[in-house]
Enzyme design. Structure first.
Site, mmCIF file in Angstrom:
data_model
loop_
_atom_site.group_PDB
_atom_site.id
_atom_site.type_symbol
_atom_site.label_atom_id
_atom_site.label_comp_id
_atom_site.label_asym_id
_atom_site.label_seq_id
_atom_site.Cartn_x
_atom_site.Cartn_y
_atom_site.Cartn_z
ATOM 1 N N SER A 34 36.822 32.801 41.206
ATOM 2 C CA SER A 34 35.896 31.860 41.522
ATOM 3 C C SER A 34 35.554 31.571 42.952
ATOM 4 O O SER A 34 34.570 31.375 43.325
ATOM 5 C CB SER A 34 35.936 30.410 40.716
ATOM 6 O OG SER A 34 37.153 29.944 41.321
ATOM 7 N N GLU A 86 40.338 24.500 49.126
ATOM 8 C CA GLU A 86 39.343 25.066 49.894
ATOM 9 C C GLU A 86 38.965 24.539 51.046
ATOM 10 O O GLU A 86 38.351 25.194 52.048
ATOM 11 C CB GLU A 86 37.963 25.269 48.703
ATOM 12 C CG GLU A 86 38.295 26.164 47.706
ATOM 13 C CD GLU A 86 37.677 27.498 47.739
ATOM 14 O OE1 GLU A 86 36.921 27.707 48.577
ATOM 15 O OE2 GLU A 86 38.472 28.293 46.953
ATOM 16 N N TYR A 131 35.066 26.677 38.901
ATOM 17 C CA TYR A 131 34.530 26.983 37.678
ATOM 18 C C TYR A 131 35.151 26.019 36.941
ATOM 19 O O TYR A 131 34.791 25.925 35.577
ATOM 20 C CB TYR A 131 35.051 28.366 37.213
ATOM 21 C CG TYR A 131 34.477 29.627 37.659
ATOM 22 C CD1 TYR A 131 33.355 29.526 38.630
ATOM 23 C CD2 TYR A 131 34.921 30.905 37.460
ATOM 24 C CE1 TYR A 131 32.600 30.666 38.917
ATOM 25 C CE2 TYR A 131 33.998 31.872 37.736
ATOM 26 C CZ TYR A 131 33.099 31.980 38.305
ATOM 27 O OH TYR A 131 32.481 33.278 38.957
ATOM 28 N N GLY A 132 36.292 25.522 37.269
ATOM 29 C CA GLY A 132 37.036 24.587 36.429
ATOM 30 C C GLY A 132 36.338 23.165 35.772
ATOM 31 O O GLY A 132 36.942 22.584 34.792
ATOM 32 N N THR A 187 45.040 29.872 40.688
ATOM 33 C CA THR A 187 45.397 30.906 41.693
ATOM 34 C C THR A 187 45.181 29.946 43.123
ATOM 35 O O THR A 187 45.551 30.683 44.099
ATOM 36 C CB THR A 187 44.756 31.867 41.705
ATOM 37 O OG1 THR A 187 43.019 31.657 41.567
ATOM 38 C CG2 THR A 187 45.119 32.963 40.568
ATOM 39 N N ASN A 196 42.442 31.599 36.604
ATOM 40 C CA ASN A 196 43.007 31.045 35.366
ATOM 41 C C ASN A 196 41.858 30.755 34.412
ATOM 42 O O ASN A 196 42.029 30.774 33.300
ATOM 43 C CB ASN A 196 44.216 29.947 35.582
ATOM 44 C CG ASN A 196 45.449 30.728 35.971
ATOM 45 O OD1 ASN A 196 46.299 30.811 35.419
ATOM 46 N ND2 ASN A 196 45.527 30.860 37.486
ATOM 47 N N THR A 197 40.987 29.959 35.300
ATOM 48 C CA THR A 197 39.893 29.447 34.447
ATOM 49 C C THR A 197 39.109 30.227 33.795
ATOM 50 O O THR A 197 38.805 30.034 32.577
ATOM 51 C CB THR A 197 39.007 28.500 35.570
ATOM 52 O OG1 THR A 197 39.846 27.582 36.323
ATOM 53 C CG2 THR A 197 37.923 27.750 34.745
HETATM 54 N N1 DGL Z 1 41.152 29.458 41.190
HETATM 55 C C1 DGL Z 1 40.718 29.254 39.866
HETATM 56 C C2 DGL Z 1 41.775 29.340 38.680
HETATM 57 O O1 DGL Z 1 42.719 30.141 38.836
HETATM 58 C C3 DGL Z 1 39.989 27.727 39.875
HETATM 59 C C4 DGL Z 1 38.870 27.516 40.772
HETATM 60 C C5 DGL Z 1 37.730 26.995 40.167
HETATM 61 O O2 DGL Z 1 37.867 25.652 39.704
HETATM 62 O O3 DGL Z 1 36.790 27.411 40.269
HETATM 63 O O4 DGL Z 1 41.756 28.464 37.853
#
Ligand code: DGL
Length: 274
Positions: free
Chosen positions: A18, A159, A49-50, A192, A81-82
């Site tokens: 994301s 971020e 995305y979370g 991640t 992961n999301t």
């Molecule tokens: N990097 C995303 C993960 O591994 C999460 C970031 C997000 O919330 O977009 O879950």
């Protein structure tokens, strides 16, 4: 898992997240599979995305994968992961190439490491609510107890580049105290972005707790898959190229991105997905 075509060793590996977090996976990829060409897509415009719905995450994940698939990739790494926690079945159905996620390799590593049989998992709200890690760990080690916590403030902190300040320390303490009280001996960084906070997290949980970052287990898993399919890039002395695409180019992008990647970013291009 669908098999790759013949003679496509030189095709790129597609990786998406994301945002910038997936660059922690790319960093290990560059280190351990230096001859591979990599195309990365970070959906920065639609991050995070979370906190989004399952349907929305699946839709974005399909669009990201479609963009990468059109570049002729030989394998797709869902370095988010999301996204992996909710969209893997849809991606595996839609894309006829090996789709590698970060959850199974990290779960397998954690299940192999725990001696107390008590594993902590942290991730975004969507990842934790999906129960994907619980299921993956229990399938591998049914007697292990899994304790999970959503840490929604970690992604914006990372971020923003605030990984070494007091604010990071306080946030880590707030989210991880309940897990530490459960006497876990392994903690999975189920996002991640979180490896960027590893220093503060290890400091808080103490040296007894082993931290699992999904990057290396994912790269090892991908390596095995490509090897089995005869699709590993042949070592020709030249390092593989890395192309980075993003859906937006925000302030601080290069500075923070290079911290994730651990090297200079030479080519970054903005693409708008629909
Ligand atoms: N990097 C995303 C993960 O591994 C999460 C970031 C997000 O919330 O977009 O879950």
């Amino acid at each position: 898992m669908a098999s790759v075509q013949q003679n496509i060793e030189s095709h790129p590996i597609g990786v998406f997240d994301s945002g910038l977090g997936g660059l922690t996976v790319v960093r290990e990829l560059r280190r351990h599979l230096p001859h591979e060409t990599i195309i990365y897509f970070g959906d920065i415009a639609r991050l995070p995305y979370g906190i989004k719905s399952k349907q929305q995450i699946i839709e974005f994940s399909k669009q990201n994968s479609d963009f990468l698939a059109k570049q002729g990739i030989k394998a797709l790494v869902v370095a988010c992961n999301t996204s992996a926690s909710v969209s893997l079945p849809a991606l595996r159905k839609s894309f006829k190439l090996p789709v590698i996620d970060v959850i199974f390799p990290a779960a397998r590593r954690a299940a192999g490491l725990t001696q107390a049989g008590r594993i902590g998992v942290i991730g975004t709200t969507a990842t934790i609510q999906s129960g994907a890690y619980d299921r993956a760990i229990r399938r591998l080690a049914p007697k292990v107890k899994v304790f999970s916590a959503a840490c929604p403030l970690f992604v914006p902190l990372v971020e923003e580049g605030w990984t070494r300040d007091g604010i990071a320390e306080d946030t880590v303490k707030k989210y991880l105290s309940p897990l530490v009280r459960q006497n876990i001996d392994v903690l999975v960084l189920g996002c991640t972005h979180y490896p960027m906070l590893k220093g503060k997290i290890q400091q808080f949980v103490g040296p007894r707790v082993k931290i699992v970052d999904s990057a290396l287990p994912t790269v090892n898993f991908l390596k095995d898959v490509l090897h089995c399919q005869g699709a590993l890039a042949s070592p020709n002395g030249k390092p593989g190229a890395l192309s980075i695409f993003v859906s937006d180019f925000p302030r601080n992008f290069i500075r923070i991105g290079e911290r994730f990647l651990g090297q200079k970013m030479n080519s970054v291009e903005v693409v708008r997905l629909k």
